[in-house]
Scaffold this motif. Structure first.
Motif, PDB file in Angstrom:
ATOM      1  N   LYS A   8      12.562  38.119 130.363  1.00 32.49           N
ATOM      2  CA  LYS A   8      12.539  37.271 130.689  1.00 32.49           C
ATOM      3  C   LYS A   8      11.603  36.017 131.320  1.00 32.49           C
ATOM      4  O   LYS A   8      10.642  36.517 133.144  1.00 32.49           O
ATOM      5  N   HIS A   9      10.581  35.194 130.182  1.00 31.96           N
ATOM      6  CA  HIS A   9       9.924  34.630 131.763  1.00 31.96           C
ATOM      7  C   HIS A   9      10.521  33.933 132.861  1.00 31.96           C
ATOM      8  O   HIS A   9       8.932  33.768 133.919  1.00 31.96           O
ATOM      9  N   HIS A  10      11.409  33.332 133.035  1.00 28.55           N
ATOM     10  CA  HIS A  10      11.398  32.473 134.665  1.00 28.55           C
ATOM     11  C   HIS A  10      11.361  33.234 135.435  1.00 28.55           C
ATOM     12  O   HIS A  10      11.721  33.564 136.536  1.00 28.55           O
ATOM     13  N   LEU A  11      11.482  34.949 135.373  1.00 29.85           N
ATOM     14  CA  LEU A  11      11.610  36.171 136.216  1.00 29.85           C
ATOM     15  C   LEU A  11      10.735  36.834 136.491  1.00 29.85           C
ATOM     16  O   LEU A  11      10.558  37.546 137.055  1.00 29.85           O
ATOM     17  N   ASP A  12       9.580  36.269 135.665  1.00 27.22           N
ATOM     18  CA  ASP A  12       8.130  37.090 135.984  1.00 27.22           C
ATOM     19  C   ASP A  12       7.774  36.898 137.005  1.00 27.22           C
ATOM     20  O   ASP A  12       7.306  37.811 137.274  1.00 27.22           O
ATOM     21  N   GLU A  13       6.993  35.728 137.535  1.00 24.61           N
ATOM     22  CA  GLU A  13       6.823  35.215 139.128  1.00 24.61           C
ATOM     23  C   GLU A  13       8.098  35.400 140.210  1.00 24.61           C
ATOM     24  O   GLU A  13       8.623  33.941 139.918  1.00 24.61           O
TER      25      GLU A  13
ATOM     26  N   LYS B   8      14.129  35.086 143.848  1.00 28.75           N
ATOM     27  CA  LYS B   8      14.859  34.894 142.954  1.00 28.75           C
ATOM     28  C   LYS B   8      15.248  35.917 142.655  1.00 28.75           C
ATOM     29  O   LYS B   8      15.330  36.935 142.670  1.00 28.75           O
ATOM     30  N   ILE B   9      16.710  35.816 142.618  1.00 25.58           N
ATOM     31  CA  ILE B   9      18.119  36.594 142.046  1.00 25.58           C
ATOM     32  C   ILE B   9      18.515  36.043 141.059  1.00 25.58           C
ATOM     33  O   ILE B   9      18.017  35.525 140.532  1.00 25.58           O
ATOM     34  N   ALA B  10      19.455  36.824 140.397  1.00 23.57           N
ATOM     35  CA  ALA B  10      20.154  37.191 138.771  1.00 23.57           C
ATOM     36  C   ALA B  10      21.623  37.248 139.088  1.00 23.57           C
ATOM     37  O   ALA B  10      21.975  37.676 140.398  1.00 23.57           O
TER      38      ALA B  10
ATOM     39  N   MET C 250       0.816  34.710 121.810  1.00 23.54           N
ATOM     40  CA  MET C 250       1.432  34.013 122.568  1.00 23.54           C
ATOM     41  C   MET C 250       0.639  33.038 123.780  1.00 23.54           C
ATOM     42  O   MET C 250       0.991  32.796 124.452  1.00 23.54           O
TER      43      MET C 250
ATOM     44  N   GLU D 258      12.389  25.898 135.370  1.00 28.50           N
ATOM     45  CA  GLU D 258      12.695  27.616 134.898  1.00 28.50           C
ATOM     46  C   GLU D 258      14.070  27.882 135.440  1.00 28.50           C
ATOM     47  O   GLU D 258      14.813  28.334 136.168  1.00 28.50           O
TER      48      GLU D 258
ATOM     49  N   LYS E 276       6.468  41.693 129.625  1.00 32.77           N
ATOM     50  CA  LYS E 276       6.446  40.849 130.386  1.00 32.77           C
ATOM     51  C   LYS E 276       6.631  39.286 129.899  1.00 32.77           C
ATOM     52  O   LYS E 276       6.084  39.145 128.926  1.00 32.77           O
ATOM     53  N   GLN E 277       7.266  38.268 130.187  1.00 29.83           N
ATOM     54  CA  GLN E 277       7.036  36.606 129.094  1.00 29.83           C
ATOM     55  C   GLN E 277       7.114  36.654 128.232  1.00 29.83           C
ATOM     56  O   GLN E 277       6.086  36.399 127.265  1.00 29.83           O
ATOM     57  N   TRP E 278       8.613  37.846 127.422  1.00 26.70           N
ATOM     58  CA  TRP E 278       8.879  37.677 126.253  1.00 26.70           C
ATOM     59  C   TRP E 278       7.767  38.142 125.271  1.00 26.70           C
ATOM     60  O   TRP E 278       7.506  37.512 124.648  1.00 26.70           O
TER      61      TRP E 278
ATOM     62  N   TYR F 260      15.808  26.762 139.598  1.00 26.97           N
ATOM     63  CA  TYR F 260      14.937  27.542 140.519  1.00 26.97           C
ATOM     64  C   TYR F 260      14.334  26.964 141.224  1.00 26.97           C
ATOM     65  O   TYR F 260      14.120  27.180 142.623  1.00 26.97           O
TER      66      TYR F 260
END
Ligand SMILES: Cc1cc2nc3c(=O)[nH]c(=O)nc-3n(C[C@H](O)[C@H](O)[C@H](O)COP(=O)(O)OP(=O)(O)OC[C@H]3O[C@@H](n4cnc5c(N)ncnc54)[C@H](O)[C@@H]3O)c2cc1C
Lengths: 495, 552
Positions: free
Chosen positions: A160-165, A233-235, B115, B451, A410-412, B454
């Protein structure tokens, strides 16, 4: 004054004014345990170890080291894999494994603030109580520090892109011993965890001040600063999940479908393992690995399809339908279990958010030790790189079937971390030498062909930076700005 | 030394006479800073000194490198620029060279499968987006407008109308090639490694994007000239060619196929300004839920000021709509796209409906004026061409009042504070802002979650005219808000760090101004690369600094 002018006694005495005497270690047996890790990196002993309990102690040790020109190597995990925590030039190891506090959890804004000694097992247990989980790498070692894993940029299991960083803000002891806080944590407050109480911030701005430290410091292998707290970040833990397997005879056969799954953003955790790596995870005991390897498909793509709180059934359904579409196009068979392997889907599902807890670390189960090579590539080039590895292994008479392979999107799917590993028997010096030769030769050939070694451990620094023009000069200039006395972790990154 | 005929001839030798000019008429055109109060004041302060001594148009990285080396030999300042939309791209002193990248306008690579795109400095957002959409990919667009340089924006700022998924410029940048202020070239990300391809952002080793940018703003050309970047491309299930009919009016519908992309407007009816807190907090609640479920491609809250300006076709139209009270309050705007499939889009629609009901919102109906005006005329443009002309429509100028980056909750708090201060100043003894376009200028409220929520970005804007007095008033308003933010210990103070502000605020943040000066001195020893940025290199004494920061 150099470290050489100190007797161990002076050293230990001085350090004992900073931390309690029992946390300042200098007996040869203890020092030996800090001299090596599980990698092939050569053993190097520190002169003393300080098991710090607080940021203030870290600052004091670093300031002391600056006054006396003594190298300092920070270390947060009790186990290292890449040689990064081994002191190259003696001096002091700052061991942060006792800094174990989970300082603050914010479930609304989805972050947790921890100290460097917190491991994945400890963190996941705490987060689970709140329906949340850390964004973790593949089956981390039970002793692995969460902070180090992020600073070393170990790939997360989710593309998932938003969890990459994942890193948000950090407290850092700069190489001069000064305290610095990054992003929103820089707002004056008595402690990192107090920022939301004492200031108007929820620690949700990772950027600045001045420099984007959350990017500059990771990857510097502890040469730019010592991170003493970090929020990340956590999920949410999914309410539903289903592990799907796709088997492939050749790596080439997986490429198109893998691209498609990523482009369609299906599922959450997703990765590909070859039979050798997967067998090390699934085998009930080490002596079962060979058999397990023989019954598994040569390459297995694993996808964890998940849903959360809102209409979970429907979310699962549309994802499964999309997967079936892809399967039809590429003539694949999505499997909800692995033929011949009891409850593989359960074993994987249970372990996705956990550290390895079944005896010897899974990567070492086959032969006692293992050496890894990892880098980034676009997916389509992965078969080419695998062939390079196999050719080098063959040339050194290493059994190709033992090589482990792990591909992490990574990043989809923009990039994939590719990891190959060479299990070996650490007691067998010939085998160790053989693997070391393969490691050096394969690394060099991969780099020459354009495998992107973004994490530059040990000998990779020279191999990589010799090809990158001015880049090393620049990162060295930054090093000089931040660490004028070149105290922090000398010998890493070619410094 | 400074800029001279000798330097000029050297530049002409390198670039050819047609690509280096000191013609005052041409140079004058490069001093026409528009909009934004700091630019208006810069024009007042610098007068003719804002006219560059010379403008050059290099055609390659090598030429940029040679220009920078000449600048270092003769010690004259240079400013890299993109399209020259913001004030930091303009000279503040006589004898400055401006580097115009118009000839470096190639999309070097557009990689559909992995991409990413590799672009030169003069590739605009709209140029790259059109090419990307042809292969099912897209990029976000700044409200500044899609005509601006994509590279300049990613390297130095990047706030977008559709960053729910993409984040800001910092998140869209992959690798880069930089001619340092001394003329050395450095490449970062996988671009640094021959044969690796340009697909990746960090390493080898430390991620130098951290060096190129810092905070909400980068170094504004103060750390050399970026000559190439690779950047992310995002999945785009919508049409390969933008559905426009005639000119950009698009009166009645979005024109997107319903099975690919759908727009929604959601309101929490309230009386402005008395109930704006309730309205903003409910919007925040909706964003938190959407973030939990990870749905949608666009999610943003727009206050009246954005809704009216961006949807207006003429100035008259703007005032007519205000008269008719087309947007009686702020609205949440959501876009769903079929990233996985139509079923996924329908699932998300269902979830969105449940969420809106849960937080007490109402979907605006298609026949309501608000829907027709926003979705019909403006929504697509948030994805396509930003169009800052519209933002500046009320007064031919605009200014940020408050801005910040933090959690959605904190952003709501900051909007409320910003609006409150702006209203108090307007009602106060000096009636600050009384000649601005009102009441638009006191109804800020752009919640732009990033994002999946977040983190979040905000601005409240004010609309002064393009005149020095009003610019000063706008800056006084910003100052008042910033002082309150410092008192509140808001992370906004970090966001404000740019140029001279470093000296004032640095002592609050681990003496970052001193660290930045070390960076500037190390990499730009002669202070030639857009002097004044990243931070003023003249060091004040720590005591003076302490005093300036109010003893923190
Ligand atoms: C009305 C209005 C609305 C705006 N809205 C937004 C918005 O919504 N989002 C947003 O992000 N910005 C916004 N801006 C700010 C700004 O215009 C944009 O950030 C835009 O990206 C500037 O692009 P440009 O091509 O005009 O760059 P320029 O204005 O030419 O340059 C911007 C800065 O980058 C530096 N620079 C340019 N090229 C290079 C290079 N090759 N290497 C190193 N440094 C370089 C320049 O020196 C300058 O300091 C707005 C501005 C205005 C006037």
């Amino acid at each position: 004054m150099g470290a050489g002018e100190f007797s161990t006694e002076t050293f230990v005495k001085d350090l004992s004014t900073i931390a309690d005497a029992e946390r300042v270690l200098s007996d040869p047996e203890t020092l030996k345990t800090y001299a090596h890790d599980t990698s092939l990196a050569p053993s190097r002993r520190p002169d003393a170890v300080v098991k710090v309990r607080s940021t203030l102690e870290v600052q004091k040790v670093v300031k002391y080291a600056n006054e006396h020109g003594i190298p300092v190597t920070p270390r947060s995990s009790a186990t290292g894999f890449y040689g990064a925590g081994i002191p190259q030039e003696g001096g002091i190891v700052i061991d942060m494994t006792l800094m174990k506090r989970i300082l603050r959890l914010d479930t609304r804004n989805k972050w947790v603030l921890v100290e460097p000694g917190v491991t994945y097992g400890e963190l996941q247990k705490e987060l689970a109580k709140h329906g949340m989980r850390a964004v973790n790498p593949l089956l981390p070692h039970k002793d692995k520090s969460v902070i180090t894993s992020l600073l070393e940029r170990e790939p997360r299991l989710t593309p998932k892109h938003h969890l990459d960083e994942t890193i948000m803000t950090m407290e850092v002891v700069l190489p001069t011993g000064e305290l610095f806080r990054t992003g929103a944590m820089a707002i004056p407050a008595s402690a990192p965890e107090k920022v939301p109480d004492e200031a108007h911030s929820d620690l949700c701005n990772s950027m600045g001040p001045g420099i984007d430290w959350y990017r500059l410091i990771p990857g510097s292998l502890g040469t730019y600063g010592i991170v003493t707290a970090m929020n990340m970040k956590i999920a949410f833990i999914p309410t539903k999940q289903k592990v799907i397997f796709f088997g492939f005879k050749n790596l080439e056969d997986s490429i198109e479908a893998f691209y498609k799954i990523e482009r369609k953003q299906i599922g959450d955790e997703c990765f590909l393992l070859n039979s050798s790596y997967l067998a090390s995870i699934l085998a009930s005991a080490p002596d079962d690995i060979d058999h397990m390897r023989s019954i598994l498909p040569p390459y297995v793509l694993i996808l964890n399809v998940t849903a959360g709180e809102w209409l979970p059934e429907e979310k699962m359904d549309y994802q499964m339908e999309a997967l079936e579409d892809i399967s039809r196009t590429y003539l694949l068979k999505p499997m909800e279990s692995l033929p011949g392997v009891q409850e593989a889907e359960k074993v994987i599902a249970d372990r996705l958010y956990q550290p390895w807890d079944n005896g010897a670390y899974w990567k070492f189960r086959a032969k006692g030790a293992s050496q890894e090579i990892f880098f980034l590539t676009t997916l389509k080039r992965s078969p080419e790189f695998l062939n390079i590895v196999k050719t080098v292994a063959q040339a050194h008479d290493y059994p190709v079937s033992h090589i482990g392979l792990y591909l992490q999107p990574k990043q989809w799917g923009r990039a994939f971390q590719m990891e190959v590993s060479f299990p070996y028997n650490p007691e067998d010096m010939l085998e160790r030498q053989q693997v070391e030769n393969i490691y050096m030769q394969a690394s060099q050939e991969l780099i020459n062909k354009g495998a992107f070694f973004y994490r530059v451990y040990g000998p990779w620094a020279d191999m990589v930076y010799s090809r990158t023009g001015n880049l090393h000069d620049i990162i060295k200039k930054i090093k000089h700005i931040l660490d004028p006395n070149m105290i922090l972790n000398p010998g890493k990154l070619g410094f | 030394m400074a800029f001279s005929d000798i330097a000029y001839r050297a530049l002409q030798d390198v670039l050819g006479e047609e690509n280096a000019t000191n013609d005052p008429v041409v140079c004058q055109a490069y001093s026409r800073v528009q909009w934004l109060p700091p630019g208006v004041l810069q024009r007042e302060r610098c007068g003719l000194d804002m006219r560059p001594a010379c403008v050059v148009m290099p055609g390659s990285t090598e030429e940029v490198q040679r220009i920078v080396k000449i600048a270092n030999r003769y010690k004259f300042p240079f400013i890299p620029r993109g399209s020259g939309f913001t004030f930091t791209a303009f000279p503040t002193m006589a004898g400055t060279l401006v580097i115009d990248p118009k000839r470096m306008n190639r999309i070097v690579e557009l990689n559909e499968q992995d991409m990413y795109a590799v672009i030169e400095p003069y590739v605009s957002f709209v140029g790259l987006q059109s090419e990307a959409m042809k292969v099912g990919l897209t990029i976000p667009t700044p409200l500044a407008g899609a005509h601006v340089s994509c590279l300049a924006n990613y390297a130095w700022h990047g706030a977008y109308g559709n960053s729910w998924l993409t984040g800001i410029g910092a998140q869209n940048l992959l690798g880069f090639e930089l001619v340092l202020p001394t003329g050395d070239i450095v490449r970062s990300g996988s671009m640094a490694c021959p044969e690796a391809g340009d697909f990746w952002n960090d390493g080898p080793g430390p991620d130098l994007r951290g060096f190129l940018r810092g905070g909400l703003f980068g170094h504004a050309g103060g750390m050399g000239v970026v000559t190439k970047i690779s950047c992310k491309l995002w999945q785009w299930p919508g049409p390969a060619v933008w559905p426009t009919k005639g000119n950009a009016k698009m009166k009645t519908s979005s024109g997107f196929p319903e099975d690919q992309f759908r727009w929604y407007m959601i309101k929490f009816p309230c009386k402005y300004p008395e109930q704006e807190e309730m309205e903003l907090k409910k919007s925040a609640e909706l964003f938190y839920e959407m973030g939990k479920a990870e749905i949608a491609a666009v999610a943003t809250h727009l206050a009246k000021q954005f809704l009216y300006t961006y949807s207006s076709q003429t100035k008259q139209d703007l005032f007519d709509n205000m008269e008719k009270d087309v947007f009686p309050c702020g609205f949440v705007v959501v876009g769903l796209q079929a990233s996985t499939s139509l079923r996924q889009l329908e699932y998300e629609e269902k979830v969105l409906k449940e969420m809106v009901a849960k937080v007490g919102g109402i979907f605006v109906k298609e026949d309501e004026p608000a829907y027709q005006t926003w979705i019909g005329r403006a929504a697509n443009e948030w994805l396509r061409f930003g169009n800052a002309q519209r933002l500046a429509r009320p007064s031919d100028n605009f200014s940020i009042g408050a801005s910040n980056v933090d959690s959605i909750d904190m952003i709501v708090y900051d909007i409320l504070e910003g609006n409150k201060i702006e209203r108090e100043l307007l009602a106060g003894p000096k009636h600050l802002g009384k000649d601005f376009v009102q009441p638009l200028s006191v109804h800020g409220g752009w919640i732009s979650p990033q994002e999946y929520g977040y983190w979040c970005l905000m601005t409240t804007d004010v609309f002064p005219e393009q005149a020095p007095d009003q610019a000063r008033e706008a800056i006084e308003i910003i100052g008042n808000i910033a002082r309150q933010q410092i008192k509140n210990k808001s992370s906004a103070t970090i966001v404000h760090l740019l140029g001279p502000a470093y000296d004032t605020l640095g002592p609050m943040f681990g003496n970052i101004h001193l660290i930045m000066k070390k960076f500037k001195n190390e990499f730009d020893p002669h202070n030639l690369s857009n002097p004044g940025y990243a931070t003023r290199p003249d060091v004040l004494s720590p005591e003076e600094l302490q005093k300036m920061a109010g003893g923190h």
